[in-house]
Design a protein around this motif. Structure first.
Motif, PDB file in Angstrom:
ATOM      1  N   GLN B 297       0.766  -1.219   0.189  1.00  0.00           N
ATOM      2  CA  GLN B 297       0.015   0.042   0.064  1.00  0.00           C
ATOM      3  C   GLN B 297       0.592   1.241  -0.015  1.00  0.00           C
ATOM      4  O   GLN B 297       0.648   2.038  -0.686  1.00  0.00           O
ATOM      5  CB  GLN B 297      -0.969   0.085   1.177  1.00  0.00           C
ATOM      6  CG  GLN B 297      -1.848  -1.205   0.960  1.00  0.00           C
ATOM      7  CD  GLN B 297      -3.143  -1.089   1.959  1.00  0.00           C
ATOM      8  OE1 GLN B 297      -2.984  -1.095   3.286  1.00  0.00           O
ATOM      9  NE2 GLN B 297      -4.410  -0.925   1.489  1.00  0.00           N
ATOM     10  N   HIS B 298       1.748   1.299   1.029  1.00  0.00           N
ATOM     11  CA  HIS B 298       2.706   2.573   0.839  1.00  0.00           C
ATOM     12  C   HIS B 298       3.878   2.027   1.641  1.00  0.00           C
ATOM     13  O   HIS B 298       3.927   1.054   2.612  1.00  0.00           O
ATOM     14  CB  HIS B 298       2.274   3.743   1.224  1.00  0.00           C
ATOM     15  CG  HIS B 298       1.249   3.825   2.605  1.00  0.00           C
ATOM     16  ND1 HIS B 298       0.850   4.913   2.942  1.00  0.00           N
ATOM     17  CD2 HIS B 298       1.551   2.984   3.635  1.00  0.00           C
ATOM     18  CE1 HIS B 298       0.391   4.646   4.104  1.00  0.00           C
ATOM     19  NE2 HIS B 298       0.735   3.468   4.591  1.00  0.00           N
ATOM     20  N   LEU B 300       6.683   4.363   3.706  1.00  0.00           N
ATOM     21  CA  LEU B 300       7.012   5.679   3.939  1.00  0.00           C
ATOM     22  C   LEU B 300       8.528   5.887   4.695  1.00  0.00           C
ATOM     23  O   LEU B 300       8.926   5.275   5.698  1.00  0.00           O
ATOM     24  CB  LEU B 300       6.129   6.263   5.086  1.00  0.00           C
ATOM     25  CG  LEU B 300       4.540   5.701   4.621  1.00  0.00           C
ATOM     26  CD1 LEU B 300       3.368   6.034   5.928  1.00  0.00           C
ATOM     27  CD2 LEU B 300       4.242   6.852   3.618  1.00  0.00           C
ATOM     28  N   VAL B 311       3.984  12.349   9.728  1.00  0.00           N
ATOM     29  CA  VAL B 311       3.325  11.205   8.776  1.00  0.00           C
ATOM     30  C   VAL B 311       2.980  10.076   9.226  1.00  0.00           C
ATOM     31  O   VAL B 311       1.945   9.755   9.083  1.00  0.00           O
ATOM     32  CB  VAL B 311       4.507  10.897   7.661  1.00  0.00           C
ATOM     33  CG1 VAL B 311       3.955   9.848   6.884  1.00  0.00           C
ATOM     34  CG2 VAL B 311       4.812  12.397   6.746  1.00  0.00           C
ATOM     35  N   ILE B 340      -2.575   3.779   9.066  1.00  0.00           N
ATOM     36  CA  ILE B 340      -3.019   4.912   7.953  1.00  0.00           C
ATOM     37  C   ILE B 340      -3.981   4.197   7.096  1.00  0.00           C
ATOM     38  O   ILE B 340      -5.182   5.108   6.624  1.00  0.00           O
ATOM     39  CB  ILE B 340      -2.014   5.420   7.381  1.00  0.00           C
ATOM     40  CG1 ILE B 340      -0.964   6.321   8.572  1.00  0.00           C
ATOM     41  CG2 ILE B 340      -2.542   6.572   6.467  1.00  0.00           C
ATOM     42  CD1 ILE B 340       0.159   6.822   7.653  1.00  0.00           C
ATOM     43  N   LEU B 341      -3.680   2.954   6.693  1.00  0.00           N
ATOM     44  CA  LEU B 341      -4.571   2.483   5.632  1.00  0.00           C
ATOM     45  C   LEU B 341      -5.268   1.139   6.020  1.00  0.00           C
ATOM     46  O   LEU B 341      -5.880   0.251   5.164  1.00  0.00           O
ATOM     47  CB  LEU B 341      -4.091   2.373   4.277  1.00  0.00           C
ATOM     48  CG  LEU B 341      -3.333   3.537   3.525  1.00  0.00           C
ATOM     49  CD1 LEU B 341      -2.410   3.268   2.467  1.00  0.00           C
ATOM     50  CD2 LEU B 341      -4.484   4.518   3.153  1.00  0.00           C
TER      51      LEU B 341
END
Lengths: 425, 425
Positions: B297-298, B300, B311, B340-341
């Motif tokens: 998904q990401h 960071l 963040v 976050i997700l």
């Protein structure tokens, strides 16, 4: 001119179990001293192969650096092969035997019997000291050549080359070391297109050009041999840079990341990165350099749309209207990444690296790139058709770096590169 | 027995400007097919050297793979040298000229005149197709040997060796191909420590062991030659895995990233990553694989403290009380990245990669790693003293991947690796 060759021994090098970094190190070290290697032969641990290669190459070279095969085990047979190649016997070198005994005593260990072998040298050998290990170096003259035997352990080799081998050849061959090298890093041009531009130039005597492909870069090497050529090197370099235009992106740097790192390090300027298709490559290449924490604030790999919205603050309507791979999205990504920590600059990428995911409108190799600064945002959407996934990503990272590099030089941020297409806005 | 040699050409390989990974790849690929290389000769771009080495080695070998020198520039002279070595002329190969013209048309580019050279082959040459590039392969018989010419671009070489060279030697020399290979990927053990555990085992006839260091991994290759040995391979593999315990982290995979990618791809499970010292390496190694967007998904890369707070939502008090490199910080990083997700998993790293930045309490090589799941968080702080910056980062990424791998197998997430130390909590 002195003819230098190298013989690398060892089954693990020949069979590819290890990459031969000793060979690369030795050759490039010699190059820095203005000496080119003529040939390198790699053989395994077979006595007859070693004897044959020593006899054969000693007819052609003046000096041969032999690397490896000086250890205590049964597959270390360089000394034995050299003795057989010259038709003489192995004799114990008293000085080295004493050195070995001292070495083990100093390390509080008993000397295994197998190490005694390391003091056995060909009868006519001249011993070469190795203060950092148990393998004794030596040199033997056979036919035309001096064969110079060195240990396979990299730091022992390096020590012996610097302290013993280079002084020896300097003395023996009265070498003149006047060589200079300039490297130009390019992007966006093929090797043949660079050559087509450079080869018509009339180069002064003593100046030669080499190319090295290291995608996404091609490096141009300008060698100058002799004082006259060295004096002309800056002018020739300037001329080549002019001919190549935007293709040249750095001098004497291995990558654009290194160029950016050098420019930003201790500059007081800060950078944030938001990556989609490049997937952390831009960030990761900078983090490779110690000290990058002085300017790199964060790199946000927002691979999913949700992450672009949640982490970077991209407007969901922008994604809906234009798609993830679009100028509006990548501009919002750059602006968002910059705003979070109020960085001086932010780079953003979003594209289709492939092999799947392309559409007719936006085929594989379509990549949107943006640079946000305190005063605005620059963006472009490039076309990299028929490139591998890896090349799409590394070329995109290079173009992004180049946008920032040009901004730092206050030059036009967006320029044409010969082999990179661009969508009109 | 067929005698195979390799000739590597190119100033940049001979001069050590690039390490010759093609040579290592070719040799180890041949090994996997049960064929040993006898000798490798590396020469630069000088016509007389090339001619001499072709003539000389063709007296000794049955097959010689020649790599490089097929490009369009003036320093590419393998075809010309081969023609001269055999005393014949270069003639244009119509089929390849057509192929070149089609290739450039397909790429919407005009063919530079210099590329025409790539269709000029020695008169007696048999063309070898290269569907992935502009350099045409070919083979020529001289004296005892078939000289088989391949491009220097790694992926073109690999394609040609697999699709053309191996079938050719199979056919020509009637090779028996009964060879099987099992690869075990390990982390956290030195080569000698792995060998000390494996060498006491009594291996059945026809089974041999090789080691390949590709940091942070060491790969163990178990070769089986002959049907009997092949039948015993699964049992021997099982035995070796048992002896090595937690060191073995994957089978027949090149990296742990590939193992994680394979497990997560189309699993329906999602992953987020928060990296500090690994600087995007964990994310980037996954994005290398097509399809990784289905689970990643990401990633960071929160390099600065401000970014960890803004963040990831790390509590500033945690950073103040425990520092960025600490169990509490890395746990909050992992939990924040996951939240976050609402990903299924999140990995986080924070450490001191060096060469500077160490303290007495937390020296260079101290790295905190956490795995957050829907039900909790696992963490550890490892010690990697005396490793390079790059090795600290790649070992940390490997340990993080292994935590996730073990969680996916519902095994204990945190385990001991022989050469990796750990702080007690």
């Amino acid at each position: 001119m002195m003819k230098l060759e190298m013989i690398c021994t060892g089954e693990e090098v020949l069979s590819g179990q290890i990459v031969d970094t000793n060979a690369a190190w030795f050759a490039s070290t010699m190059m820095e001293h203005g000496i080119e290697i003529q040939r390198r032969v790699t053989v395994g641990d077979r006595l007859e192969d070693l004897i044959a290669v020593f006899q054969e190459r000693s007819l052609h070279a003046d000096v041969i650096l032999v690397n490896g095969g000086l250890g205590p085990t049964s597959d270390d047979m360089s000394a034995e092969a050299m003795a057989k190649a010259k038709g003489e016997s192995l004799v114990e070198n008293r000085e080295w035997r004493q050195h070995l005994e001292d070495w083990f005593t100093r390390n509080n260990r008993e000397m295994p019997v197998s190490n005694l072998k390391q003091a056995m040298l060909p009868e006519s050998a001249v011993m070469v000291d190795n203060p950092v290990g148990t393998a004794c170096g030596f040199r033997v003259k056979l036919n035309r050549a001096w064969l110079f035997f060195t240990p396979g352990v990299p730091f022992e080799l390096k020590h012996m080359v610097k302290e013993q081998f280079i002084p020896f050849i300097r003395e023996e061959f009265d070498l003149d070391a006047k060589v200079a090298l300039k490297k130009l890093l390019t992007i966006g041009h093929g090797e043949s297109s660079l050559a087509d531009k450079i080869e018509p130039l009339e180069l002064p005597e003593g100046i030669t050009i080499g190319y090295r492909s290291s995608m996404p870069h091609i490096e141009i090497k300008i060698f100058a041999r002799g004082e006259k050529a060295i004096a002309l090197l800056p002018r020739v370099t300037g001329h080549i840079k002019m001919v190549l235009g935007t293709a040249v992106v750095a001098e004497d740097k291995a990558t654009l990341a290194e160029e950016i790192h050098t420019k930003l390090l201790n500059s007081g300027l800060t950078l944030s990165v938001a990556e989609s298709c490049t997937g952390g490559m831009i960030t990761s290449q900078l983090v490779d350099f110690p000290g990058s924490s002085s300017y790199l604030q964060h790199g946000l790999v927002t691979y999913s749309n949700e992450s672009k919205v949640r982490v970077l603050g991209v407007n969901p309507a922008t994604l809906d209207d234009h798609g993830a791979v679009s100028i509006p999205t990548v501009e919002e990504m750059a602006k968002g990444a910059r705003a979070i920590l109020d960085s001086d600059f932010a780079l953003a990428t979003s594209g289709i690296a492939g092999p799947d995911g392309g559409t007719e409108e936006k085929p594989v190799g379509t990549v949107a790139i943006a640079l946000a600064t305190r005063s605005g945002v620059y963006s472009q959407m490039i076309k990299l058709p028929r490139r591998s996934r890896d090349l799409v990503r590394s070329l995109s990272a290079a173009v992004a770096y180049d946008m920032l590099r040009r901004e730092l030089l206050t030059e036009a941020v967006i320029v044409d590169y010969q082999s990179i297409g661009r969508f009109s806005k």
